[in-house]
Each structure stands twice: as C-alpha cells, then as structure tokens.
Enzyme design. Structure first.
Site, PDB file in Angstrom:
ATOM      1  N   GLU A 168      43.337  40.503  35.648  1.00  0.00           N
ATOM      2  CA  GLU A 168      41.914  40.801  35.620  1.00  0.00           C
ATOM      3  C   GLU A 168      41.273  40.255  36.895  1.00  0.00           C
ATOM      4  O   GLU A 168      41.786  39.313  37.503  1.00  0.00           O
ATOM      5  CB  GLU A 168      41.251  40.181  34.391  1.00  0.00           C
TER       6      GLU A 168
ATOM      7  N   MET B 244      41.376  48.530  38.751  1.00  0.00           N
ATOM      8  CA  MET B 244      41.804  48.645  40.138  1.00  0.00           C
ATOM      9  C   MET B 244      43.327  48.682  40.147  1.00  0.00           C
ATOM     10  O   MET B 244      43.977  47.987  39.365  1.00  0.00           O
ATOM     11  CB  MET B 244      41.307  47.468  40.970  1.00  0.00           C
TER      12      MET B 244
ATOM     13  N   LEU C 212      47.836  46.020  38.411  1.00  0.00           N
ATOM     14  CA  LEU C 212      46.697  46.559  37.665  1.00  0.00           C
ATOM     15  C   LEU C 212      45.714  45.427  37.414  1.00  0.00           C
ATOM     16  O   LEU C 212      46.097  44.373  36.901  1.00  0.00           O
ATOM     17  CB  LEU C 212      47.166  47.150  36.325  1.00  0.00           C
ATOM     18  N   GLU C 213      44.466  45.628  37.785  1.00  0.00           N
ATOM     19  CA  GLU C 213      43.418  44.620  37.579  1.00  0.00           C
ATOM     20  C   GLU C 213      42.257  45.256  36.829  1.00  0.00           C
ATOM     21  O   GLU C 213      41.783  46.326  37.213  1.00  0.00           O
ATOM     22  CB  GLU C 213      42.915  44.084  38.931  1.00  0.00           C
ATOM     23  N   THR C 214      41.797  44.593  35.765  1.00  0.00           N
ATOM     24  CA  THR C 214      40.638  45.082  35.035  1.00  0.00           C
ATOM     25  C   THR C 214      39.459  44.139  35.206  1.00  0.00           C
ATOM     26  O   THR C 214      39.613  42.967  35.547  1.00  0.00           O
ATOM     27  CB  THR C 214      40.954  45.271  33.536  1.00  0.00           C
TER      28      THR C 214
END
Length: 569
Positions: free
Chosen positions: A217, A237, A313-315
C-alpha cells in the site's frame, strides 16, 4: 495449521530464527488517532464495494487488523476444507512468529519437486513485506479463501499458486513498516541479511515461480499534501520489474498480456490506476515524481533477475487506517485474480518462455555487454490528485523519472565467470543462499583474468527514490574501480562462479562493485583500504612516490578456461 512438523520443516529450510532483536524499532500497535482524516466529500469518492470477502479484519465492527493468531486460525480452517491447499512454515521472524506458505495445487502436495514436475507454471503472491500495509495481507487471505472454496474456476488445472500472506509478521503484529531490527525487508532480497528474506529466498530457489506479485500500500497524505496541497487518488498503482540486464522478452510479456489484463480488470470494476510513482520524503521542495526504482534490491526487480514475470502492486492506504479498507482489499483481490487467470490462460507460453530465457542467459556467458549501473530517464508527466481542502480533482504536471527507459551509466563486457579469493567464503555462501551454483578449484592452474583495481572508496548512505531506505541497514561503502589484465594462479580454496547458469544476471548484480546493493558496498566481500601513495625505489637509488591501487578479492574471467572444479558443499 495443517503443516509440516518443525523437524521436517528444518530439513527443507534452514533454521531462520534470529536471537538478537535490535531496539531500533520500538513496538507500536495500530493507533487510529494517528490516521489522516479525509473530508466527507473525499470519502464519498471511494464507495464501498458490495462484496463479502470473509476475512478476519473485514468482520463488522472490527476496529483493528488481522492478528497473527487470527491469520493462523483462518489458514488452518481453509486447509481443513480444501485438499488443494497444503501449508508449510518456511521460517520464523526475528521475534519468533511463523511465516506460512500456502501451496495451492491439484497435485495435492507442497513439495517443490512435485510442482516443478507437473509442467504447470507457478504464481507466487507475497504480501505484507511492510507491516503497516494491511490491505495486501488481507487480500492474500481473501484470495486464498476463494481458491479454497473452489470459486476460482479451473485455474489450478493450469497453474500452481503460492501465497505468503505475511512476509513480515513482526511488523504486521506491531503495525510498523520495517522488520524488528529496522531493516526494510523489500530492500534485502539480494543481501539476505535477515531470516525473513532468507525464508523468501528459499521459496524462490525451490519453487522457481514463473510469475510473482508483490503487494503493498502507498502513502496518501503527508508529503503529498505538503508538496501539492492534494491527496493521492489512484486506487491502484502497478509496475513490473525495471532493472538492468533483464531479458527483453520478459518485459514484453509483463506488459502484454499481464499488465493489460490487470488494468482492464481494475477499470471494468470502476477502479482508477496508474504506473507506480512516489516522491522524496525528505525534501519538500523537490516535486519530482519517480517510478519504482531500478536497483537490484527490491523484490520486484530481484524476481525479474530470477527470470519471473514480476509486479509491484500498491493500493491507496498508508496513513488512512481502516478508511476504505474493504475497497483497498477488493482492489488487491481482483488484481491477484487477474494475474493468476492470465497466467492460467497463457500457461504454455509462460512455461516455454521460461525455459528459453533460462537457456539463453546461460548461453550468453562471455558474450556481449552488461550494464553495471543505469539511471532513470527524466520526462514530463501529468498525474491526477484530489485537492485536500475542496475535494476537487487536480492535475499536476511535474518532472518524472521513468524507469521504463534506463540509460546506461557503467557498462562492461559480460564475463564468462567470476572468481573469488579464498578469503571470501562469506560471499560464496551468500551466493549459494541466492540459489547460485558456486564451485571450488580442485587443482592448481593459472588462468587469464581481469582484476578490479580500487580507485576510490567512501562511506555513504543508501538512498532509494523516496530519499531513504529503512530505519536501519542504510550504511554502505561506495567504490569506483578500474580493470586490468591479471594472470591469476588458482589454487585450492578459490571460488569459481560461472555465468553459464540461469541466475547469471543475479550474480552480476551481486558482484559488480559499483552499485549500492552490491556485495562490495555492503561488506559481504572484503574491501581493502583506500589507495595511498607509497615510495618505490627506482634505478640509481632514486625514489619516486606513486599511488599503488589496492586490488579487490574478485576477478572476471573473459574466456572459458580449463579448470578442475567441485561444486561447493
């Protein structure tokens, strides 16, 4: 948990318990009072998905996140009802917590040898490298539940799925970003200085995953508000591996079909997305945006150098506490589903490409050039943000460091092999931990090599695109070298590392000295003192001061020599 006994696990993985816990990282449980509070008009822009994901932290009225005990109980319940799920304990954290690996396969076996023989590609999902990024770990549990419940269709007929739902158990339990000793786990996958990174390396070595997803994240407010008066707005992202010496075919497949598939899934679900980017945490006047770094230290890039299709993967989550938590978990979950479905759909192409790339890398030994160090390309870019006071959309135009285009800074010929001096057993062992084949010389022989001459050495601190790496482990020694020809007499005790092996590009990242992630920079290889002037007597007793350059205990072999070797035990 349904898992191997500790004794059996020890036969498969080294004992990874660290007995020393540094006081650097103070224990800090989740504190809702520290959350950033968005204004209601911003909250409305992120509606809650109408999906029941059934994980511990998503239970109604739960105010904190999933604990270690809750995770273990949840996994145990999944394993009891699903014959496709086997659980292994791959190691323990520095504070003694288990690190579970969930192995989903229709082979109904957790053994890596079985999975490697079933001709299916393997997907690895890793979550919670950073302990204060809980949506990643919750989504990993949600996806494991969906697999265990048989809701993912027939994907297991085409792929194997591995899940590490909590790579940093101590950080997750204490809601701190780094490991218990202050090391940033996501910068330790080449150096393997911690039990957590060594446990993960064991999984990579044994299962050789074809596709990897590293779930995180990202920070929403803080420096973004100070620099731009706005909040980050993207639900997700994404960025695939971007480092030097990656095979072009690997990058091509990462982009299409994998990245395309994940983006299509996000957009179809009404979730905004972007390439991953960040900004300096220390300099509030610097408004440059940087994509994820190009160094050979992050898990994303190390997995790429291990020949996996690899994604970060970034939230949208760090600093928000439980705000939008279901949406964040859902964003992660559908991205995981898309990744695995794409791997299943392209399983034959993945398997074929993996074999070809590994063979090609081994065949390149002694041929062409390598990039030792590169730099990202500066471009202009526009991002979308949310005004922190008005909730209006805001376009920001700024400088952008693109990791998609890497300019070479230092290039050298690709050696056929490297040689380490007998003093360098620590480095040889570390290469073995990375899965590299290391040999020892069994009979004396003289070969042609290039030696590394030390031109400069300076104490320095590591930096990444945010300006800092972790609370600890930031010290390094920066070096500059030159190369010169050397007739080297190899005797018993020298270590020989051929590049005729699939992990050749990982070896290059470890041994070429100039980068901040190299074995030289981090004290794994011995480093001589600084060059200094010495007085040498010349003809007719005249004396002349000249600089004698120290030599590193590392050599490059440019052509295949005739050497008697034994695989290092």
């Amino acid at each position: 948990m349904k898992c191997l006994s500790r004794a059996a696990t020890a036969l498969l993985f080294p004992c990874l318990v660290s007995l020393f816990i540094s006081p650097i990282t103070a224990l800090a449980k989740y504190d809702p009072a520290k959350n950033y509070q968005e204004i209601p008009a911003i909250v409305k822009q992120f509606p809650v998905p109408n999906v029941d994901m059934g994980t511990p932290a998503l239970v109604k009225d739960k105010t904190d996140f999933t604990s270690q005990k809750e995770m273990e109980t949840f996994i145990d319940e999944l394993s009891k009802k699903s014959p496709s799920l086997q659980v292994r304990i791959i190691g323990q954290s520095q504070q003694g917590r288990d690190i579970p690996l969930l192995v989903f396969s229709d082979s109904h076996s957790p053994a890596s040898a079985v999975l490697l023989k079933n001709t299916k590609p393997t997907v690895l999902i890793i979550a919670l490298q950073h302990g204060n990024e809980p949506a990643s770990g919750e989504a990993a549990l949600a996806y494991a539940k969906s697999l265990a419940d048989g809701k993912e269709g027939n994907v297991l007929s085409r792929v194997n799925v591995l899940i590490i739902p909590r790579a940093n158990p101590d950080g997750a339990e204490n809601f701190t970003r780094d490991l218990a000793n202050g090391i940033n786990l996501n910068r330790d996958h080449l150096l393997l200085s911690t039990p957590e990174s060594r446990a993960i390396a064991g999984v990579l070595n044994q299962y050789q995953p074809d596709v990897v997803l590293d779930s995180h994240e990202y920070s929403v407010a803080g420096r973004w508000v100070e620099k731009f008066g706005a909040l980050q707005r993207y639900d997700a992202m994404l960025q695939y591996a971007t480092t030097v010496n990656l095979p072009a075919r690997l990058t091509k497949m990462s982009d299409k079909p994998f990245r395309d598939s994940i983006i299509t899934t996000l957009e179809t679900s009404g979730l905004s997305n972007s390439w991953y980017f960040t900004t300096d945490k220390n300099d509030m006047k610097d408004k440059t945006l940087s994509m994820g770094g190009i160094g050979a230290d992050t898990f994303r890039n190390i997995a790429g150098l291990r020949n996996s299709v690899s994604f970060l993967l970034e939230t949208r989550g760090v600093g928000l506490g439980k705000a939008h938590f279901a949406r964040r978990v859902y964003t992660q979950l559908i991205s995981m589903q898309a990744l695995v479905k794409t791997a299943a759909k392209n399983s034959e192409d993945l398997t074929a490409m993996g074999k070809e790339i590994r063979a090609d890398i081994a065949q390149q030994a002694g041929q062409g050039a390598i990039v030792v160090e590169g730099k990202a390309t500066i471009e202009k870019h526009t991002i979308s943000m949310i005004d922190a006071k008005t909730a209006d959309g805001k376009k920001v135009d700024t400088d952008w460091r693109s990791s998609l285009s890497i300019a070479p800074v230092i290039t050298r010929s690709r050696p056929y092999a490297y040689v380490l001096a007998p003093t360098e057993k620590k480095a040889a062992k570390k290469l073995q931990e990375l899965g590299v084949d290391v040999y020892t010389v069994s009979q004396p022989v003289t070969i042609k090599t290039q030696q590394y001459n030390l031109l400069e050495r300076n104490d320095a601190n590591k930096k990444d695109v945010t300006g800092s790496v972790g609370k600890a482990g930031n010290q390094m020694i920066g070096v500059k070298t030159s190369q010169s020809d050397k007739e080297l007499e190899l005797t018993e005790g020298y270590y020989y590392i051929p590049l005729e092996q699939p992990l050749a590009n990982l070896i290059i990242a470890a041994l070429e000295p100039e980068t901040q992630s190299s074995f030289i920079a981090n004290g794994i290889l011995s480093l001589p003192a600084k060059p200094k002037a010495v007085t040498k007597k010349k003809a007719k007793d005249k004396a002349k001061a000249e600089t004698v350059l120290p030599v590193l205990p590392l050599y490059r072999v440019q052509e295949r020599p005739q050497v008697s070797l034994v695989l290092m035990q």
